[in-house]
Design an enzyme around this catalytic site. Structure first.
Site, short mmCIF file in Angstrom:
data_model
loop_
_atom_site.label_atom_id
_atom_site.label_comp_id
_atom_site.label_asym_id
_atom_site.label_seq_id
_atom_site.Cartn_x
_atom_site.Cartn_y
_atom_site.Cartn_z
N ARG A 188 4.50 11.08 -3.53
CA ARG A 188 5.75 10.91 -2.80
C ARG A 188 6.86 11.53 -3.65
O ARG A 188 7.07 11.16 -4.81
CB ARG A 188 6.04 9.42 -2.58
CG ARG A 188 7.36 9.17 -1.83
CD ARG A 188 7.77 7.69 -1.90
NE ARG A 188 6.74 6.85 -1.35
CZ ARG A 188 6.51 5.60 -1.76
NH1 ARG A 188 7.23 5.07 -2.74
NH2 ARG A 188 5.55 4.88 -1.20
N ASP A 205 4.85 2.98 -7.19
CA ASP A 205 6.25 3.40 -7.14
C ASP A 205 6.73 3.78 -8.54
O ASP A 205 6.20 3.28 -9.54
CB ASP A 205 7.13 2.28 -6.60
CG ASP A 205 7.02 2.13 -5.09
OD1 ASP A 205 6.48 3.04 -4.44
OD2 ASP A 205 7.46 1.10 -4.57
#
Length: 304
Positions: A181, A131
């Site tokens: 992402r 992330d």
């Protein structure tokens, strides 16, 4: 709206409130966005989402860790999650925050913990996503990603559309043919670092979606915005991009009906499912992102 967003982002870093949240558990609406405090609770949620035709990425919540032993324990939790995914045959990937692995401590610590996790993930065939956190951690995260990507195939990371540097980062990562992402971005950043206007963030989001897809790389479009979703649908149709080259990602507890609708239309939809006791910062950022989320929380408090 901007005032409310800033207020919740401020609260997300309030240490006394973080401690209080850990003490009192998932109350006052947080359970809507967090699958539970234990891995058993999370795996039950994942199994149910899978039954509905949705894929998942699981995240054991925790961030900004500054003790090596705590970072090692976070890595152990991630390994337990990978094993649970494998043992239960779940359609799930793993997401984790680099600071939870020791990014703020030293390169040695974060690389040691990440290699332990990635070795386990390789054996279990579980994809792992690093992330992205706030701006000071952006470059260090990308450096860790590039080094580990040379060793492990099933590893991706996140690119945030609200940063000025994003398109350049995309170009510099392209040689890796990375699975990324793409998100708008959820942290409060100054205007010399990030686009302050929503319209410009949206425009840059569309720009990087198009660039990454047309570069031939797997693209996870993480959004709840109908305009971005429709843009992506039209883009892939116009360029004949195969459905197995991209997916939509959404957060657990947000726009559940839309998730199912997209899956019914034949799109791959992956739900980001967080769990654990360190849920407070994540929860505050969800309130900051969407004012509508606040109403859900207030209704939960009222019912109590």
């Amino acid at each position: 709206m901007e005032l409310m967003r800033n207020f919740f982002l401020y609260l997300s870093k309030n240490k006394p409130l973080i401690k209080a949240a850990r003490r009192y558990g998932l109350r006052f609406g947080a359970a809507r966005f967090v699958a539970g405090e234990t891995l058993v609770e999370a795996t039950n949620v994942i199994a149910e989402l899978n039954r509905k035709g949705l894929s998942v990425t699981i995240d054991y919540l925790g961030e900004f860790i500054d003790h090596e032993q705590e970072a090692e324990e976070m890595a152990n939790q991630c390994i337990d999650a990978i094993r649970a995914i494998s043992e239960h045959g779940l359609d799930s990937q793993l997401s984790l925050k680099p600071t939870s692995m020791g990014l703020d401590i030293s390169e040695h610590v974060v690389m040691k913990n990440m290699r332990r996790i990635l070795e386990e993930a390789k054996a279990a065939r579980v994809f792992v996503t690093l992330d992205m956190e706030d701006f000071p951690r952006c470059q260090p995260t990308l450096e860790v990603f590039k080094k580990l990507k040379a060793e492990y195939n099933d590893l991706g990371t996140v690119i945030q559309a609200y940063l000025y540097r994003t398109e350049k980062d995309l170009d510099e990562l392209n040689f890796l043919h990375p699975n990324l992402r793409l998100v708008k971005g959820a942290y409060k950043e100054p205007s010399d670092i990030a686009f302050p206007e929503k319209e410009k963030v949206d425009a840059n989001f569309k720009k990087i979606i198009k660039k990454h897809l047309l570069n031939g790389n797997y693209t996870a479009v993480a959004t709840h915005d109908d305009k971005i979703i429709d843009y992506t649908k039209n883009l892939v149709k116009r360029h004949g991009i195969s459905p197995d080259r991209f997916e939509f990602q959404m957060l657990y507890g947000i726009r559940n009906e839309k998730q199912l609708e997209l899956a019914d239309e034949g799109y791959k939809v992956r739900v980001y499912v967080p769990y654990g006791t360190d849920w407070y910062g994540y929860f505050m950022r969800r309130l900051a992102e969407r004012p509508a989320n606040v109403s859900f929380v207030l209704k939960g408090i009222w019912k109590r």
